[in-house]
Design a protein around this motif. Sequence first.
Motif, short mmCIF file in Angstrom:
data_model
loop_
_atom_site.label_atom_id
_atom_site.label_comp_id
_atom_site.label_asym_id
_atom_site.label_seq_id
_atom_site.Cartn_x
_atom_site.Cartn_y
_atom_site.Cartn_z
N TYR A 119 30.72 17.28 36.37
CA TYR A 119 31.00 18.72 36.50
C TYR A 119 32.08 19.09 37.51
O TYR A 119 32.54 20.22 37.52
CB TYR A 119 29.70 19.47 36.81
CG TYR A 119 28.75 19.42 35.64
CD1 TYR A 119 29.12 19.96 34.41
CD2 TYR A 119 27.50 18.80 35.72
CE1 TYR A 119 28.29 19.91 33.32
CE2 TYR A 119 26.64 18.75 34.62
CZ TYR A 119 27.06 19.30 33.43
OH TYR A 119 26.24 19.24 32.34
N ARG A 127 46.15 21.41 18.93
CA ARG A 127 45.54 20.48 19.88
C ARG A 127 46.44 19.27 20.16
O ARG A 127 46.00 18.12 20.13
CB ARG A 127 44.16 20.02 19.38
CG ARG A 127 43.27 19.66 20.56
CD ARG A 127 41.92 19.18 20.17
NE ARG A 127 41.23 18.63 21.33
CZ ARG A 127 40.06 18.05 21.30
NH1 ARG A 127 39.43 17.93 20.15
NH2 ARG A 127 39.50 17.58 22.38
N GLU A 155 40.66 21.10 27.27
CA GLU A 155 40.07 19.80 26.93
C GLU A 155 38.75 19.58 27.67
O GLU A 155 37.80 19.03 27.11
CB GLU A 155 41.05 18.66 27.25
CG GLU A 155 42.28 18.62 26.36
CD GLU A 155 41.93 18.44 24.89
OE1 GLU A 155 41.01 17.65 24.59
OE2 GLU A 155 42.56 19.10 24.03
N GLN A 156 38.69 20.02 28.93
CA GLN A 156 37.44 19.91 29.69
C GLN A 156 36.36 20.75 29.02
O GLN A 156 35.21 20.35 28.93
CB GLN A 156 37.63 20.38 31.13
CG GLN A 156 38.36 19.39 32.02
CD GLN A 156 37.54 18.15 32.32
OE1 GLN A 156 36.32 18.15 32.22
NE2 GLN A 156 38.20 17.08 32.68
N TRP A 157 36.76 21.94 28.55
CA TRP A 157 35.78 22.80 27.89
C TRP A 157 35.22 22.11 26.64
O TRP A 157 34.02 22.11 26.39
CB TRP A 157 36.40 24.15 27.53
CG TRP A 157 35.52 24.94 26.61
CD1 TRP A 157 35.74 25.23 25.31
CD2 TRP A 157 34.23 25.51 26.93
NE1 TRP A 157 34.70 25.93 24.78
CE2 TRP A 157 33.75 26.12 25.75
CE3 TRP A 157 33.46 25.54 28.09
CZ2 TRP A 157 32.52 26.77 25.70
CZ3 TRP A 157 32.23 26.19 28.03
CH2 TRP A 157 31.77 26.79 26.86
N LYS A 158 36.13 21.48 25.87
CA LYS A 158 35.68 20.79 24.66
C LYS A 158 34.76 19.62 24.99
O LYS A 158 33.86 19.29 24.22
CB LYS A 158 36.89 20.30 23.85
CG LYS A 158 37.58 21.47 23.17
CD LYS A 158 38.63 21.02 22.16
CE LYS A 158 39.11 22.22 21.36
NZ LYS A 158 40.56 22.38 21.37
N ALA A 159 34.99 18.98 26.14
CA ALA A 159 34.19 17.81 26.50
C ALA A 159 32.85 18.21 27.11
O ALA A 159 31.84 17.56 26.88
CB ALA A 159 34.96 16.93 27.48
N VAL A 160 32.82 19.29 27.89
CA VAL A 160 31.62 19.62 28.66
C VAL A 160 30.74 20.64 27.94
O VAL A 160 29.51 20.51 27.93
CB VAL A 160 32.00 20.13 30.07
CG1 VAL A 160 30.77 20.55 30.85
CG2 VAL A 160 32.73 19.04 30.84
N ARG A 161 31.35 21.66 27.36
CA ARG A 161 30.61 22.65 26.57
C ARG A 161 29.47 23.32 27.32
O ARG A 161 28.43 23.63 26.73
CB ARG A 161 30.05 22.02 25.29
CG ARG A 161 31.11 21.65 24.28
CD ARG A 161 31.41 22.79 23.36
NE ARG A 161 32.52 22.47 22.47
CZ ARG A 161 33.21 23.38 21.80
NH1 ARG A 161 32.91 24.67 21.95
NH2 ARG A 161 34.20 23.04 21.02
N THR A 162 29.61 23.49 28.61
CA THR A 162 28.62 24.20 29.41
C THR A 162 29.37 25.19 30.28
O THR A 162 30.40 24.82 30.86
CB THR A 162 27.84 23.23 30.34
OG1 THR A 162 27.52 22.08 29.58
CG2 THR A 162 26.60 23.86 30.90
N VAL A 163 28.88 26.40 30.36
CA VAL A 163 29.66 27.44 31.04
C VAL A 163 29.65 27.28 32.56
O VAL A 163 30.64 27.56 33.23
CB VAL A 163 29.12 28.84 30.66
CG1 VAL A 163 29.94 29.92 31.33
CG2 VAL A 163 29.17 29.01 29.16
#
Lengths: 109, 224
Positions: free
Chosen positions: A45, A88, B173-181
């Motif tokens: 995170y 992309r 890309e991080q959003w696509k990988a993590v998918r948690t707000v």
Amino acid sequence: MMANLQELLPVILIMAGVTFLTRSAPFILLSGKADHPMLQFLARYIPPAIMTLLVLYSFGSVEFATSPFGLPELTAAMLTVGTHLLWRHALLSICVGTAFYMVAVQQLI
Amino acid sequence: MHVLPAAWRASLPVMFGYVPLGMAFGILFQDLGYPWYLATLMGLLVYAGAAQFMAVGLLAAHAGLIEIAVSTFALNLRHVFFGLSMLDRYRCSGLKKLYLIFGLTDETYSLATSATPPVAGDPSDYYFAITALNQSYWVVGCTLGAITGSAVEFDSTGMEFALTALFLVLLLEQWKAVRTVFPFLVAASCGLIALIYFKTQMLLVSISLSLILLVLRYRYSGNS
């Protein structure tokens, strides 16, 4: 020439040492602890958090209150994001946004 | 090194950012009257963009060694948090690991945490190639700027937006990988607070605050 080198070499070496210290500290202090669940959690995170902050930081120096009100930056950012959502393709998205921004700040303003 | 083509493609956006920014540094640096090869040496040994720009200001003001050391430390302290999330990725050892740590700039960190190493080949070779390519762009930029001075023909104004665009793309890309707000939300809130109240140390303050909130979240929410 030699005077320059003698004057600047200590500066370069101390900057190099201090920079390496900040980059290596976690590897030294936490060596062998990479499997700790909290570090695994942070490894997942911290990158999205830091990427968010680097984007905000990049826009932190933009003057939104005076002309051109950050329009070149915001438009270029939207072009980058839009291109990336469509295809992309990282390099393409970055080139489109950057090319627009260069034209905007060199020619349009 | 068959990881080289993939690393080259991934690192190209950094080239568009590092070469003009390095040149800007080189131009300012040679204005102080130093020979060009010292700009090269700085890019090779220090390799920290913001700190090198800061050093130009401090050298012009005849700052002392201690002041330069403390300022460099304060400016680069954020890198401590980069390493925290690289312990696992940078598992190799020896000189290769030393170089990976040495070259952990904002941009190299961003690429190494977002890009997926090619399936064939050692991931650490891929990270090494990205780090070395990025540094070579920076060193070339510093050197070119210091040699050509302000007599550059090509107007590269605005090209440094490539780094902003790179961060934007990697954010997606991080959003696509993590998918948690929550990591994005935590960082956006901390970032805005830091921009308003601690602008001169925005990154250090906002990264520290975000880290504290992430640790609290880990402690108090079932360690998911």
